[in-house]
Write a protein that holds these residues in place. Structure first.
Motif, PDB file in Angstrom:
ATOM      1  N   ALA A 114      70.890  47.158  59.094  1.00 31.41           N
ATOM      2  CA  ALA A 114      69.661  47.678  59.706  1.00 31.41           C
ATOM      3  C   ALA A 114      69.015  48.778  58.862  1.00 31.41           C
ATOM      4  N   GLY A 115      69.816  49.798  58.468  1.00 26.79           N
ATOM      5  CA  GLY A 115      69.264  50.939  57.735  1.00 26.79           C
ATOM      6  C   GLY A 115      68.543  50.493  56.478  1.00 26.79           C
ATOM      7  N   ALA A 116      69.208  49.622  55.706  1.00 24.52           N
ATOM      8  CA  ALA A 116      68.635  49.166  54.453  1.00 24.52           C
ATOM      9  C   ALA A 116      67.353  48.366  54.694  1.00 24.52           C
ATOM     10  N   SER A 117      67.342  47.566  55.768  1.00 18.60           N
ATOM     11  CA  SER A 117      66.136  46.788  56.067  1.00 18.60           C
ATOM     12  C   SER A 117      64.969  47.708  56.386  1.00 18.60           C
ATOM     13  N   VAL A 118      65.242  48.753  57.170  1.00 20.13           N
ATOM     14  CA  VAL A 118      64.181  49.705  57.520  1.00 20.13           C
ATOM     15  C   VAL A 118      63.626  50.360  56.260  1.00 20.13           C
ATOM     16  N   VAL A 119      64.512  50.728  55.340  1.00 22.83           N
ATOM     17  CA  VAL A 119      64.061  51.357  54.098  1.00 22.83           C
ATOM     18  C   VAL A 119      63.181  50.393  53.307  1.00 22.83           C
ATOM     19  N   MET A 120      63.581  49.119  53.231  1.00 22.64           N
ATOM     20  CA  MET A 120      62.794  48.165  52.457  1.00 22.64           C
ATOM     21  C   MET A 120      61.413  47.937  53.084  1.00 22.64           C
ATOM     22  N   VAL A 121      61.364  47.895  54.409  1.00 20.34           N
ATOM     23  CA  VAL A 121      60.064  47.747  55.060  1.00 20.34           C
ATOM     24  C   VAL A 121      59.194  48.967  54.747  1.00 20.34           C
ATOM     25  N   ASN A 122      59.808  50.164  54.810  1.00 25.29           N
ATOM     26  CA  ASN A 122      59.083  51.388  54.470  1.00 25.29           C
ATOM     27  C   ASN A 122      58.544  51.338  53.045  1.00 25.29           C
ATOM     28  N   PHE A 123      59.380  50.798  52.147  1.00 23.87           N
ATOM     29  CA  PHE A 123      58.952  50.711  50.747  1.00 23.87           C
ATOM     30  C   PHE A 123      57.763  49.761  50.606  1.00 23.87           C
ATOM     31  N   ALA A 124      57.832  48.635  51.314  1.00 23.19           N
ATOM     32  CA  ALA A 124      56.729  47.673  51.250  1.00 23.19           C
ATOM     33  C   ALA A 124      55.437  48.314  51.750  1.00 23.19           C
ATOM     34  N   VAL A 125      55.540  49.048  52.880  1.00 18.86           N
ATOM     35  CA  VAL A 125      54.357  49.714  53.427  1.00 18.86           C
ATOM     36  C   VAL A 125      53.828  50.756  52.444  1.00 18.86           C
ATOM     37  N   PHE A 126      54.756  51.471  51.809  1.00 14.64           N
ATOM     38  CA  PHE A 126      54.331  52.466  50.820  1.00 14.64           C
ATOM     39  C   PHE A 126      53.524  51.808  49.708  1.00 14.64           C
ATOM     40  N   CYS A 127      54.016  50.661  49.211  1.00 12.63           N
ATOM     41  CA  CYS A 127      53.302  49.960  48.130  1.00 12.63           C
ATOM     42  C   CYS A 127      51.897  49.554  48.588  1.00 12.63           C
ATOM     43  N   ILE A 128      51.830  49.020  49.801  1.00 11.29           N
ATOM     44  CA  ILE A 128      50.522  48.594  50.323  1.00 11.29           C
ATOM     45  C   ILE A 128      49.570  49.793  50.424  1.00 11.29           C
ATOM     46  N   MET A 129      50.082  50.898  50.961  1.00 10.87           N
ATOM     47  CA  MET A 129      49.245  52.090  51.138  1.00 10.87           C
ATOM     48  C   MET A 129      48.827  52.659  49.786  1.00 10.87           C
ATOM     49  N   TRP A 130      49.731  52.589  48.829  1.00 10.86           N
ATOM     50  CA  TRP A 130      49.448  53.130  47.500  1.00 10.86           C
ATOM     51  C   TRP A 130      48.291  52.371  46.863  1.00 10.86           C
ATOM     52  N   VAL A 131      48.393  51.033  46.926  1.00  7.62           N
ATOM     53  CA  VAL A 131      47.340  50.197  46.348  1.00  7.62           C
ATOM     54  C   VAL A 131      46.020  50.425  47.101  1.00  7.62           C
ATOM     55  N   THR A 132      46.109  50.437  48.444  1.00  8.46           N
ATOM     56  CA  THR A 132      44.900  50.662  49.244  1.00  8.46           C
ATOM     57  C   THR A 132      44.261  51.998  48.888  1.00  8.46           C
ATOM     58  N   GLY A 133      45.087  53.013  48.741  1.00  7.69           N
ATOM     59  CA  GLY A 133      44.590  54.342  48.392  1.00  7.69           C
ATOM     60  C   GLY A 133      43.867  54.338  47.067  1.00  7.69           C
TER      61      GLY A 133
END
Lengths: 272, 231
Positions: free
Chosen positions: A246-265
């Motif tokens: 679970a913990g690792a999955s949550v981190v990976m989802v967070n990372f994916a969101v970070f990438c999306i936000m970074w590009v959007t920004g």
């Protein structure tokens, strides 16, 4: 498996409650920690958390009862080191972190043998949350959330400009201790489900993601709480249907969101 | 009223003396510029007076008027701030925290004072903008507005003109002068810009670790110490 079927499992319901509360606390504090360049403290504390957790399990205590005061004390110590510019803060925190980690590994291997336990301390487990953990987590996270909301304004002031606040008569060191205390509590309540190695990413990621796009403090705080919660729920769901930690999955989802936000920004700033 | 009374102030960095045996008195409503070369101890002394840095020996006493108890400090900008996600209004409103003891929420008076100081400094139009997207001159104005929002009896500014172009510095000086004259707020600032300091301030304080001179700009011009410095 549908989302509603998941709720049949007791441990999942517990994980949902604990995880959601921890995600909220971590996201709120994360904004302050990242902006104040205190990320290292969160990271150091999670290592101390591992040592504390190992020792309290070896001694037969309920994990949170002994770890909470140890991590809080460590938080004040790390803050003190960070304040004192004469010592190299970064290296001192690294020393404390690795010694705690080593102590934890030794204690665990001597008492119960290194294997399953260490793995679950380090990387978390949704199965690890007992009823007493659940109660303590709910109480502590509500304390964190209430304190954060009550002191939201001075926490902003101290984060933005410590010297201005201090010159204006604000008790800056008290608020810095509050930040350290709240962080310690968040690390403690998050480490069973997220794992001591992964809890600090729960603190850092949502804040970093929302700062890519949002530009007022309040919008960053609110959006990072929302991002954190959504990422946790998504991560937990994925971990359940694909049988991942679970913990690792949550981190990976967070990372994916970070990438999306970074590009959007990047894109929105270019067009703006 | 004597507002700031400094007696035999000495400050050290490690064991190296930075400010040595400095004594002076500033009256309420005076506009004082601290000048001196880089590394002469100007910022250190200002921080010492404000209680931000420990002093080695000496006495500092600051008397604030009853209705204006706060000290509005405008520090040199830090890296943390340049990239900080906060709206201009949030930053300026945080100035009101200086008057709060236990309750940490803003009331109507606070919000009004924040808006007033935005208005006074001509940055009302920026209030929803993000601080990190502003130019250097705009950021300086925001920080001054924050200091004003604390309803200060004393403004302490540390090199407020760093990074401003000549036109922006001039504008900044005239704003300070206006605040000083109209509201009777004491101003204590460090500055590199000797010429503007001479034309704007009531008193010049020349620091070179020791106090080299303290008095009016006219007296300063007659003094030998100014010959090396003012050209």
């Amino acid at each position: 498996m549908s989302f509603s079927e998941i709720f049949q499992y007791d441990f999942i319901v517990r994980a949902l409650i604990v995880g959601s509360l921890v995600s909220l606390c971590a996201a709120l504090l994360g904004v302050t920690l990242v902006l104040k360049r205190f990320s290292m403290i969160g990271d150091g504390l999670s290592h101390v958390g591992f040592g504390a957790l190992s020792i309290s399990m070896a001694l037969g205590f309920a994990p949170l009862i002994l770890s909470t005061p140890i991590v809080i004390l460590a938080a004040f110590l790390l803050l003190h080191i960070n304040n004192n510019s004469k010592i190299k803060g970064d290296s001192a925190i690294a020393i404390i972190a690795s010694v705690s980690l080593a102590a934890g590994v030794i204690v665990t291997s001597v008492t119960s043998g290194i294997s399953v336990d260490v793995f679950s301390y380090m990387f978390g487990s949704v199965l690890a949350i007992s009823d007493s953990d659940l109660i303590i987590t709910v109480i502590l996270s509500i304390v964190v959330l209430i304190l954060y909301l009550i002191f939201y304004n001075p926490l902003f002031g101290v984060t933005f400009d410590e010297n201005f606040s201090k010159a204006g008569g604000v008790n800056v060191s008290l608020y810095k201790m509050l930040i350290a205390f709240l962080t310690a509590v968040t690390v403690v309540i998050g480490m069973r489900i997220m794992g001591t190695m992964l809890i600090s990413s729960l603190i850092i990621f949502p804040a970093l993601s929302s700062m890519r796009i949002f530009s007022s403090f309040r919008s960053v705080v609110i959006s990072s709480a929302a991002i954190s919660l959504i990422c946790f729920l998504a991560g937990l769901y994925l971990s359940f249907i694909w049988n991942l930690p679970a913990g690792a999955s949550v981190v990976m989802v967070n990372f994916a969101v970070f990438c999306i936000m970074w590009v959007t920004g990047k894109i929105t700033r270019r067009t703006a | 009223m004597d507002q700031i009374i400094i007696k035999k102030l000495t400050m050290q960095y490690d064991s190296y003396p930075v400010v040595c045996d400095v004594s002076f008195t500033i009256k309420q409503g005076e506009y004082v510029c601290i000048i001196g070369e880089n590394g002469a101890g100007k910022s250190t002394m200002l921080k010492g007076i404000l209680g931000l840095k420990p002093i080695k020996s000496g006495a500092i006493s600051i008397n604030m008027p009853k209705d204006k108890k706060a000290i509005g400090y405008m520090p040199q900008q830090t890296d943390i701030q340049r990239d900080f996600p906060a709206s201009v209004y949030e930053v300026v409103l945080s100035g009101c925290l200086c008057n709060k003891k236990f309750i940490s929420f803003y009331n109507k008076t606070d919000k009004q004072r924040a808006l007033d100081s935005l208005d006074k400094l001509g940055i009302m139009n920026l209030r929803h903008k993000s601080y990190r997207n502003l130019s250097g001159g705009q950021q300086q104005r925001v920080l001054l507005a924050r200091a004003l929002a604390s309803n200060p009896g004393l403004l302490a500014l540390d090199e407020p003109l760093t990074g401003l172009d000549p036109a922006a510095s001039l504008e900044f000086y005239s704003m300070l002068r206006k605040i000083n004259k109209e509201q009777g707020i004491t101003i204590l600032m460090t500055s590199h810009d000797i010429h503007s300091a001479m034309s704007q301030s009531d008193k010049i304080l020349h620091l070179s670790h020791k106090l080299e001179f303290f008095g009016t700009p006219e007296e300063y011009l007659k003094n030998d110490i100014s010959k090396k410095f003012v050209r």
